[in-house]
Design an enzyme around this catalytic site. Structure first.
Site, PDB file in Angstrom:
ATOM      1  N   ASP A   5      -9.852   4.983   1.557  1.00  0.00           N
ATOM      2  CA  ASP A   5      -8.567   4.739   0.923  1.00  0.00           C
ATOM      3  C   ASP A   5      -8.686   3.408   0.184  1.00  0.00           C
ATOM      4  O   ASP A   5      -9.608   2.625   0.444  1.00  0.00           O
ATOM      5  CB  ASP A   5      -7.478   4.680   1.996  1.00  0.00           C
ATOM      6  CG  ASP A   5      -6.104   4.388   1.420  1.00  0.00           C
ATOM      7  OD1 ASP A   5      -5.736   5.000   0.414  1.00  0.00           O
ATOM      8  OD2 ASP A   5      -5.416   3.521   1.977  1.00  0.00           O
ATOM      9  N   ASP A   7      -5.637   1.011  -1.174  1.00  0.00           N
ATOM     10  CA  ASP A   7      -4.660  -0.015  -0.777  1.00  0.00           C
ATOM     11  C   ASP A   7      -4.592  -0.129   0.742  1.00  0.00           C
ATOM     12  O   ASP A   7      -4.365   0.864   1.443  1.00  0.00           O
ATOM     13  CB  ASP A   7      -3.271   0.354  -1.306  1.00  0.00           C
ATOM     14  CG  ASP A   7      -3.245   0.535  -2.810  1.00  0.00           C
ATOM     15  OD1 ASP A   7      -2.872  -0.414  -3.516  1.00  0.00           O
ATOM     16  OD2 ASP A   7      -3.614   1.633  -3.287  1.00  0.00           O
ATOM     17  N   ASP A 163      -5.919   3.532   6.256  1.00  0.00           N
ATOM     18  CA  ASP A 163      -4.985   2.746   7.058  1.00  0.00           C
ATOM     19  C   ASP A 163      -3.650   3.446   7.273  1.00  0.00           C
ATOM     20  O   ASP A 163      -2.670   2.807   7.657  1.00  0.00           O
ATOM     21  CB  ASP A 163      -4.741   1.383   6.399  1.00  0.00           C
ATOM     22  CG  ASP A 163      -3.893   1.486   5.140  1.00  0.00           C
ATOM     23  OD1 ASP A 163      -4.190   2.352   4.305  1.00  0.00           O
ATOM     24  OD2 ASP A 163      -2.928   0.710   5.012  1.00  0.00           O
TER      25      ASP A 163
END
Length: 220
Positions: A5, A7, A163
């Site tokens: 991922d 961000d 996250d």
């Protein structure tokens, strides 16, 4: 191959995203919000950040502000954005081992490519799939499978690091192990260890621990 991922996993993009939200607030005659107020919602996307900035508006009214948010963000993609500690070393180790890495994000592809290029990774990233590359996005596994297809690597030979709970769901549906990034953008009530990821990394440095980035096939 390791897929990430963007961000909250590879990059701390909150400073630039919060700045964009505050520019929209200023245009609407509102006071700026502290970055710390917006930070936990970054991984949920622009709409989630606008919901924090304009809690009294309905969804349609907030969506009307989305173009302004994206315009401000697109004009200043990599001002305060930085890799998380340990990430550069982890990427270098992946490359040194003869493997490759890529990005699968729900951020619009053009913006994601701008961020990756702006941080200096444009020629190193082997595949990049954004939130609008396909008609679906995470937690659907299709974006992860597309990244594998573009590089010519089976999903069983990949691992995904993210996250957000959507990252874990997408990885597992794609047939690859998920690594929960404990350092990312989480709301107070969220516990990344409850997402069911195969592994959890405390910080970017922990990605270098033996077995952390191992694929399902390599452990079979």
């Amino acid at each position: 191959m390791v897929l990430f991922d963007l961000d909250g996993t590879l990059l701390d993009t909150a400073p630039d995203l919060a700045a964009a939200a505050n520019r929209v607030l200023a245009e609407e005659g509102r006071a700026a919000l502290p970055e710390s107020t917006l930070r936990p919602f970054v991984s949920k996307g622009a709409r989630a950040m606008l919901a924090v900035a304009f809690p009294e508006l309905d969804d349609a009214s907030r969506d009307a502000l989305l173009p302004a948010f994206l315009r401000h963000y697109g004009a200043a993609l990599v001002v305060g954005t930085r890799p998380y500690p340990g990430i550069e070393a982890a990427l270098a180790a992946i490359e040194a081992a003869g493997s490759r890495w890529g990005v699968v994000t729900n951020k619009p592809e053009a913006l994601a490519r701008g961020v990756v290029a702006g941080i200096g990774w444009g020629t190193r990233c082997s595949a990049l799939v954004g939130g609008d590359t396909l008609p679906v996005r995470k937690p659907d596994p299709a974006p992860l499978l597309l990244a594998c297809e573009r590089v010519g690597v089976p999903a069983a030979d990949c691992v995904y690091v993210g996250d957000d709970a959507r990252d874990v769901l997408a990885a597992q549906a794609a047939g690859m192990p998920a690594v929960a990034a404990m350092w990312g953008y989480h709301e107070d009530h969220e516990d990344p260890r409850a997402w069911g990821a195969e592994r959890a990394a405390a910080d970017g440095r922990a990605l270098l621990e033996p077995g952390m980035l191992a694929s399902a096939r390599s452990l079979a």
